[in-house]
Design a protein around this motif. Structure first.
Motif, PDB file in Angstrom:
ATOM      1  N   ALA A   1      36.069  26.165  52.996  1.00 11.95           N
ATOM      2  CA  ALA A   1      37.296  26.327  53.786  1.00 11.95           C
ATOM      3  C   ALA A   1      37.097  26.706  55.248  1.00 11.95           C
ATOM      4  N   ALA A   2      35.950  27.234  55.617  1.00  9.38           N
ATOM      5  CA  ALA A   2      35.775  27.744  56.979  1.00  9.38           C
ATOM      6  C   ALA A   2      35.775  26.614  58.007  1.00  9.38           C
ATOM      7  N   THR A   3      36.308  26.936  59.172  1.00  8.05           N
ATOM      8  CA  THR A   3      36.298  25.979  60.283  1.00  8.05           C
ATOM      9  C   THR A   3      34.911  25.957  60.919  1.00  8.05           C
ATOM     10  N   ALA A   4      34.663  24.961  61.737  1.00  2.00           N
ATOM     11  CA  ALA A   4      33.379  24.865  62.449  1.00  2.00           C
ATOM     12  C   ALA A   4      33.168  26.106  63.322  1.00  2.00           C
ATOM     13  N   ARG A   5      34.231  26.574  63.955  1.00  3.41           N
ATOM     14  CA  ARG A   5      34.131  27.767  64.802  1.00  3.41           C
ATOM     15  C   ARG A   5      33.761  28.999  63.976  1.00  3.41           C
ATOM     16  N   GLU A   6      34.395  29.161  62.812  1.00  8.55           N
ATOM     17  CA  GLU A   6      34.092  30.296  61.943  1.00  8.55           C
ATOM     18  C   GLU A   6      32.639  30.251  61.464  1.00  8.55           C
ATOM     19  N   ARG A   7      32.164  29.050  61.156  1.00 11.71           N
ATOM     20  CA  ARG A   7      30.770  28.905  60.710  1.00 11.71           C
ATOM     21  C   ARG A   7      29.806  29.285  61.824  1.00 11.71           C
ATOM     22  N   SER A   8      30.099  28.821  63.031  1.00  9.55           N
ATOM     23  CA  SER A   8      29.243  29.120  64.181  1.00  9.55           C
ATOM     24  C   SER A   8      29.217  30.624  64.464  1.00  9.55           C
ATOM     25  N   GLU A   9      30.388  31.256  64.450  1.00 10.76           N
ATOM     26  CA  GLU A   9      30.464  32.700  64.689  1.00 10.76           C
ATOM     27  C   GLU A   9      29.717  33.474  63.603  1.00 10.76           C
ATOM     28  N   LEU A  10      29.825  33.011  62.377  1.00  9.35           N
ATOM     29  CA  LEU A  10      29.143  33.687  61.279  1.00  9.35           C
ATOM     30  C   LEU A  10      27.622  33.573  61.433  1.00  9.35           C
ATOM     31  N   GLN A  11      27.143  32.411  61.850  1.00  6.71           N
ATOM     32  CA  GLN A  11      25.700  32.241  62.048  1.00  6.71           C
ATOM     33  C   GLN A  11      25.187  33.187  63.136  1.00  6.71           C
ATOM     34  N   LYS A  12      25.944  33.315  64.220  1.00 12.16           N
ATOM     35  CA  LYS A  12      25.544  34.227  65.298  1.00 12.16           C
ATOM     36  C   LYS A  12      25.543  35.675  64.812  1.00 12.16           C
ATOM     37  N   LEU A  13      26.571  36.043  64.080  1.00 14.76           N
ATOM     38  CA  LEU A  13      26.666  37.402  63.560  1.00 14.76           C
ATOM     39  C   LEU A  13      25.525  37.669  62.578  1.00 14.76           C
ATOM     40  N   ALA A  14      25.215  36.697  61.730  1.00 15.74           N
ATOM     41  CA  ALA A  14      24.129  36.857  60.753  1.00 15.74           C
ATOM     42  C   ALA A  14      22.790  37.037  61.466  1.00 15.74           C
ATOM     43  N   ALA A  15      22.578  36.314  62.561  1.00 16.34           N
ATOM     44  CA  ALA A  15      21.332  36.465  63.319  1.00 16.34           C
ATOM     45  C   ALA A  15      21.227  37.877  63.902  1.00 16.34           C
ATOM     46  N   ARG A  16      22.348  38.409  64.402  1.00 14.92           N
ATOM     47  CA  ARG A  16      22.353  39.780  64.929  1.00 14.92           C
ATOM     48  C   ARG A  16      22.073  40.798  63.821  1.00 14.92           C
ATOM     49  N   VAL A  17      22.678  40.575  62.668  1.00 15.08           N
ATOM     50  CA  VAL A  17      22.465  41.474  61.529  1.00 15.08           C
ATOM     51  C   VAL A  17      20.986  41.454  61.124  1.00 15.08           C
TER      52      VAL A  17
END
Length: 151
Positions: free
Chosen positions: A99-115
């Motif tokens: 269900a996630a949008t492309a923007r949500e996926r991109s933001e999640l990848q960035k957040l996961a890298a920071r984590v």
């Protein structure tokens, strides 16, 4: 019980539950009804009602001549919580992927890298570890939001 006692019991319940969940009342801590009633400025009746409710929910345990204490979870309890958590996280990840949008996926990848980076740094620095915990919680929140599932 009067309406006033019910609202006081609810207030005591909410306060005590929050203290247990936040670790202010740690696992195994003996609970004094009189002390709690004094701290909260209530009689023993609403505090006793709140403690009974917390006991029925499995957060407290009472034993004759030993009193009431914050329940110590068994190995089976802990394993059960991990099984449920794993099932929920797998389902959330599946729903996010669908269900996630492309923007949500991109933001999640960035957040996961920071984590991930903070986790590595956090093993050496307590302040980074605390930041890691906050971002880790945020990551899981974003996964849940990206599912677009109201539940």
């Amino acid at each position: 019980m009067s309406e006033n006692n019910q609202s006081l019991a609810e207030e005591a319940y909410v306060i005590l539950r929050e203290r247990i969940l936040r670790g202010v009342l740690p696992i195994g801590q003996v609970i004094s009804r009189r002390k709690i009633a004094g701290e909260l400025g209530m009689s023993l009746l609403p505090v006793a009602e709140a403690l009974l409710r917390l006991e029925l929910e499995g957060m407290l345990e009472s034993r004759p001549r030993a009193g009431t204490r914050v329940r110590i979870p068994s190995e089976q309890d802990v394993r059960g919580h991990y099984v449920v958590r794993e099932a929920l996280e797998v389902q959330a990840a599946k729903l996010f992927a669908e269900a996630a949008t492309a923007r949500e996926r991109s933001e999640l990848q960035k957040l996961a890298a920071r984590v991930d980076a903070l986790y590595t740094q956090g093993q050496k620095n307590q302040n980074n570890y605390l930041l890691f915990l906050g971002l880790h919680e945020k990551l899981h929140g974003r996964i849940a939001e990206g599912t677009h599932c109201q539940a």
